[in-house]
Design a protein around this motif. Structure first.
Motif, mmCIF file in Angstrom:
data_model
loop_
_atom_site.group_PDB
_atom_site.id
_atom_site.type_symbol
_atom_site.label_atom_id
_atom_site.label_comp_id
_atom_site.label_asym_id
_atom_site.label_seq_id
_atom_site.Cartn_x
_atom_site.Cartn_y
_atom_site.Cartn_z
ATOM 1 N N ARG A 1 0.853 -1.187 0.000
ATOM 2 C CA ARG A 1 0.000 0.000 0.000
ATOM 3 C C ARG A 1 0.888 1.237 0.000
ATOM 4 O O ARG A 1 1.665 1.437 0.944
ATOM 5 N N SER B 1 1.360 5.345 0.058
ATOM 6 C CA SER B 1 0.704 6.533 0.589
ATOM 7 C C SER B 1 1.415 7.765 0.075
ATOM 8 O O SER B 1 2.630 7.751 -0.131
ATOM 9 N N ALA C 1 1.334 11.973 0.954
ATOM 10 C CA ALA C 1 0.813 13.095 1.718
ATOM 11 C C ALA C 1 1.216 14.384 1.027
ATOM 12 O O ALA C 1 2.405 14.617 0.775
ATOM 13 N N SER D 1 -7.365 5.573 -3.781
ATOM 14 C CA SER D 1 -8.347 6.212 -2.910
ATOM 15 C C SER D 1 -7.729 7.470 -2.300
ATOM 16 O O SER D 1 -6.499 7.615 -2.261
ATOM 17 N N ARG D 2 -8.590 8.347 -1.831
ATOM 18 C CA ARG D 2 -8.134 9.559 -1.163
ATOM 19 C C ARG D 2 -8.533 9.497 0.297
ATOM 20 O O ARG D 2 -9.567 8.945 0.665
ATOM 21 N N GLY D 3 -7.707 10.100 1.135
ATOM 22 C CA GLY D 3 -8.007 10.155 2.539
ATOM 23 C C GLY D 3 -9.112 11.152 2.838
ATOM 24 O O GLY D 3 -9.471 11.975 2.006
ATOM 25 N N ASN D 4 -9.637 11.072 4.047
ATOM 26 C CA ASN D 4 -10.730 11.966 4.430
ATOM 27 C C ASN D 4 -10.319 13.434 4.381
ATOM 28 O O ASN D 4 -11.146 14.305 4.109
ATOM 29 N N LYS E 1 -8.424 14.689 2.253
ATOM 30 C CA LYS E 1 -8.271 15.040 0.838
ATOM 31 C C LYS E 1 -6.861 15.471 0.464
ATOM 32 O O LYS E 1 -6.640 15.891 -0.667
ATOM 33 N N THR F 1 -4.336 13.394 1.043
ATOM 34 C CA THR F 1 -3.598 12.153 0.933
ATOM 35 C C THR F 1 -4.222 11.289 -0.154
ATOM 36 O O THR F 1 -5.430 11.343 -0.396
ATOM 37 N N TYR G 1 -3.868 7.174 -1.724
ATOM 38 C CA TYR G 1 -3.320 5.852 -1.477
ATOM 39 C C TYR G 1 -3.423 4.999 -2.744
ATOM 40 O O TYR G 1 -4.285 5.227 -3.597
#
Length: 114
Positions: free
Chosen positions: A19, A21, A23, A70-73, A75, A77, A79
């Protein structure tokens, strides 16, 4: 100024998972798309997957069904879940943020052994 920091690369056996990531920091409020590209030795950089601010995703044919972006909450980040990895997935993976121009991370190495 936009900065991108990738993490999560490494060495994995064929069939395994990783996975990645990314940032993002700085002036990314106007970003319209985030994504992942990759570059293998001797080859051009190629698109892996992108996701827009509206949530629309786009995948290269060679990763469909295996990778998920996908994007983190928050926005800021993004993944990349990579499953069923193959030796041909070996490359440096770069995070990208599109605002007016594309901004790139420094890359993270993914090596898949057979």
């Amino acid at each position: 100024q936009v900065q991108l920091v990738e993490s999560g690369g490494g060495l994995v056996q064929a069939g395994g998972s990783l996975r990645l990531s990314c940032a993002a920091s700085g002036s990314i409020r106007s970003a319209t798309v985030m994504g992942w590209y990759r570059q293998a030795p001797g080859k051009q950089r190629e698109l892996v997957a992108t996701v827009t601010t509206g949530g629309s995703t786009n995948y290269a044919d060679f990763v469909k069904g295996r990778f998920t972006i996908s994007r983190g909450n928050a926005k800021n980040t993004v993944y990349l879940q990579m499953n069923s990895l193959k030796p041909e997935d070996t490359a440096v993976y770069y995070c990208m943020v599109g605002i007016v121009i594309a901004y790139w991370g420094q890359g993270t190495q993914v090596t898949v052994s057979s």
